[in-house]
Design a protein around this motif. Structure first.
Motif, mmCIF file in Angstrom:
data_model
loop_
_atom_site.group_PDB
_atom_site.id
_atom_site.type_symbol
_atom_site.label_atom_id
_atom_site.label_comp_id
_atom_site.label_asym_id
_atom_site.label_seq_id
_atom_site.Cartn_x
_atom_site.Cartn_y
_atom_site.Cartn_z
ATOM 1 N N ASN A 23 54.529 21.803 23.509
ATOM 2 C CA ASN A 23 54.026 21.111 24.695
ATOM 3 C C ASN A 23 52.935 21.899 25.419
ATOM 4 O O ASN A 23 52.319 21.400 26.353
ATOM 5 C CB ASN A 23 55.171 20.830 25.674
ATOM 6 N N ALA A 24 52.709 23.140 24.991
ATOM 7 C CA ALA A 24 51.706 23.971 25.651
ATOM 8 C C ALA A 24 50.303 23.524 25.246
ATOM 9 O O ALA A 24 50.062 23.103 24.128
ATOM 10 C CB ALA A 24 51.911 25.440 25.282
ATOM 11 N N SER A 25 49.369 23.653 26.188
ATOM 12 C CA SER A 25 48.000 23.233 25.931
ATOM 13 C C SER A 25 47.232 24.308 25.182
ATOM 14 O O SER A 25 47.435 25.500 25.384
ATOM 15 C CB SER A 25 47.298 22.943 27.269
ATOM 16 N N ASN A 26 46.317 23.875 24.298
ATOM 17 C CA ASN A 26 45.435 24.802 23.611
ATOM 18 C C ASN A 26 44.179 25.081 24.420
ATOM 19 O O ASN A 26 43.308 25.826 23.976
ATOM 20 C CB ASN A 26 45.042 24.249 22.231
ATOM 21 N N LEU A 27 44.072 24.462 25.585
ATOM 22 C CA LEU A 27 42.938 24.707 26.464
ATOM 23 C C LEU A 27 43.261 25.854 27.421
ATOM 24 O O LEU A 27 44.384 25.957 27.921
ATOM 25 C CB LEU A 27 42.590 23.462 27.264
ATOM 26 N N VAL A 28 42.281 26.698 27.680
ATOM 27 C CA VAL A 28 42.426 27.752 28.677
ATOM 28 C C VAL A 28 42.062 27.182 30.040
ATOM 29 O O VAL A 28 40.980 26.601 30.208
ATOM 30 C CB VAL A 28 41.524 28.958 28.352
ATOM 31 N N GLU A 29 42.959 27.318 31.004
ATOM 32 C CA GLU A 29 42.680 26.890 32.371
ATOM 33 C C GLU A 29 42.435 28.129 33.230
ATOM 34 O O GLU A 29 43.242 29.055 33.221
ATOM 35 C CB GLU A 29 43.855 26.097 32.942
ATOM 36 N N PHE A 30 41.332 28.124 33.957
ATOM 37 C CA PHE A 30 41.013 29.267 34.827
ATOM 38 C C PHE A 30 40.697 28.727 36.213
ATOM 39 O O PHE A 30 39.762 27.944 36.388
ATOM 40 C CB PHE A 30 39.832 30.057 34.273
ATOM 41 N N THR A 31 41.502 29.149 37.199
ATOM 42 C CA THR A 31 41.400 28.601 38.547
ATOM 43 C C THR A 31 41.196 29.707 39.574
ATOM 44 O O THR A 31 42.062 30.574 39.726
ATOM 45 C CB THR A 31 42.683 27.828 38.920
ATOM 46 N N PRO A 32 40.065 29.721 40.290
ATOM 47 C CA PRO A 32 39.905 30.688 41.387
ATOM 48 C C PRO A 32 40.713 30.235 42.612
ATOM 49 O O PRO A 32 40.537 29.118 43.095
ATOM 50 C CB PRO A 32 38.400 30.661 41.695
ATOM 51 N N LEU A 33 41.583 31.089 43.088
ATOM 52 C CA LEU A 33 42.268 30.853 44.360
ATOM 53 C C LEU A 33 41.521 31.551 45.500
ATOM 54 O O LEU A 33 41.890 31.442 46.666
ATOM 55 C CB LEU A 33 43.712 31.356 44.298
ATOM 56 N N GLY A 34 40.497 32.271 45.150
ATOM 57 C CA GLY A 34 39.611 32.973 46.083
ATOM 58 C C GLY A 34 38.461 33.526 45.283
ATOM 59 O O GLY A 34 38.530 33.615 44.053
ATOM 60 N N ALA A 35 37.374 33.872 45.967
ATOM 61 C CA ALA A 35 36.177 34.451 45.332
ATOM 62 C C ALA A 35 35.486 33.475 44.387
ATOM 63 O O ALA A 35 34.726 33.891 43.526
ATOM 64 C CB ALA A 35 36.501 35.749 44.592
ATOM 65 N N GLY A 36 35.757 32.199 44.527
ATOM 66 C CA GLY A 36 35.006 31.190 43.783
ATOM 67 C C GLY A 36 33.801 30.796 44.610
ATOM 68 O O GLY A 36 33.946 30.140 45.652
ATOM 69 N N GLN A 37 32.618 31.224 44.215
ATOM 70 C CA GLN A 37 31.377 30.987 44.952
ATOM 71 C C GLN A 37 31.432 31.599 46.352
ATOM 72 O O GLN A 37 30.846 31.075 47.299
ATOM 73 C CB GLN A 37 31.054 29.491 45.030
ATOM 74 N N GLU A 38 32.149 32.701 46.485
ATOM 75 C CA GLU A 38 32.180 33.457 47.734
ATOM 76 C C GLU A 38 32.512 34.902 47.404
ATOM 77 O O GLU A 38 33.001 35.211 46.317
ATOM 78 C CB GLU A 38 33.232 32.899 48.701
ATOM 79 N N VAL A 39 32.244 35.790 48.342
ATOM 80 C CA VAL A 39 32.586 37.203 48.173
ATOM 81 C C VAL A 39 33.814 37.484 49.020
ATOM 82 O O VAL A 39 33.797 37.308 50.239
ATOM 83 C CB VAL A 39 31.424 38.124 48.596
ATOM 84 N N GLY A 40 34.900 37.926 48.396
ATOM 85 C CA GLY A 40 36.117 38.209 49.140
ATOM 86 C C GLY A 40 37.296 37.426 48.613
ATOM 87 O O GLY A 40 37.140 36.430 47.893
ATOM 88 N N ARG A 41 38.501 37.893 48.974
ATOM 89 C CA ARG A 41 39.801 37.337 48.568
ATOM 90 C C ARG A 41 39.855 37.013 47.078
ATOM 91 O O ARG A 41 40.274 35.919 46.661
ATOM 92 C CB ARG A 41 40.214 36.149 49.424
#
Length: 259
Positions: A23-41
């Motif tokens: 049931n696991a996906s063969n796609l890599v998921e990458f999620t910024p919880l901070g520092a996505g288009q910003e500097v910090g956290r």
């Protein structure tokens, strides 16, 4: 022939992992919880084959209190309680100052790793950070006691040491330059390799070597880009400028503080 063997081995690992968890996906998921288009956290989530890795957990220097934290809750794509391991690259606040909050105020149950120098400096630096916010209930994210308690949850890993955690996640830290103890983490899950750099410097300094070149090829690289389009003066010129400023200050009767 060697490249072909390595490709077949990687294919075998992926197929074995999928067979164990169909049931696991063969796609890599990458999620910024901070520092996505910003500097910090800085705080990034990698998900692959049913495994979840967190890279860094810092605060935003431009905000205070809960507003400075990464988006640790309210994100439908990320369940903090299912993060298997958190890897902290270095001791700067924007990469690690939310760690005591993560460990004491959220349902995070995974393991956490830093290098030995990072953990040592982290304790002193973050304890001082908590002490400074003690007078304001709006800014205090955690107490000094929370910082002390977090030390028992944080494990250490040596540079170039490969560990297998959470039943199938391999982690290897490489030297990143930048500051004492700073690491780039190579993570391997079911044959897929991701290199997360954090802040790094390829230029050797007087007190630190430059960043390592990993001896294995990653499939994806997540790279710090704060100064990615900036050109810096050569170190010799920067040192000469610094020494001139110090000399001028002292000759003028001033004082120089070097942290």
């Amino acid at each position: 022939m060697l490249a072909t063997s390595q490709a077949l081995e990687k294919k075998r690992k992926v197929e074995a992992a999928h067979a164990a968890n169909p049931n696991a996906s063969n796609l890599v998921e990458f999620t910024p919880l901070g520092a996505g288009q910003e500097v910090g956290r800085s705080c990034m989530i990698l998900k692959y084959q049913g495994k979840t890795v967190m890279f860094d957990c810092g605060i935003h220097p431009g905000f205070s209190g809960v507003n400075s934290l990464p988006y640790l809750d309210g994100n439908e794509d990320v369940d903090i309680s299912k993060v298997d391991v958190a890897l902290i690259t270095h001791f700067h606040l924007d990469h690690c100052a939310a760690v005591p909050y993560l460990l004491s105020k959220t349902p995070f149950k995974g393991r956490m790793f830093m290098t030995h120098p990072t953990k040592a400096v982290f304790h002193q630096l973050i304890r001082d950070f908590a002490r400074g916010a003690k007078g304001s209930s709006d800014e205090a994210l955690y107490t000094e006691e929370d910082v002390d308690a977090s030390m028992d949850r944080i494990e250490v890993v040596d540079f170039l040491q490969t560990l297998e955690v959470a039943g199938g996640i391999k982690i290897t830290p490489y030297r990143a330059g930048h500051v004492l103890g700073a690491a780039m983490f190579m993570v391997e899950i079911a044959g897929m390799r991701c290199l997360y750099t954090g802040d790094y410097s390829r230029v050797p300094d007087r007190h630190l070597p430059g960043a390592d070149t990993p001896d294995v090829q990653p499939d994806m690289v997540v790279c710090e880009a704060t100064y990615g389009v900036s050109r810096h003066l050569p170190r010799e010129q920067r040192e000469a400028h610094f020494l001139q400023r110090v000399t001028d200050t002292l000759r003028g009767g001033g004082r120089v503080l070097l942290p």
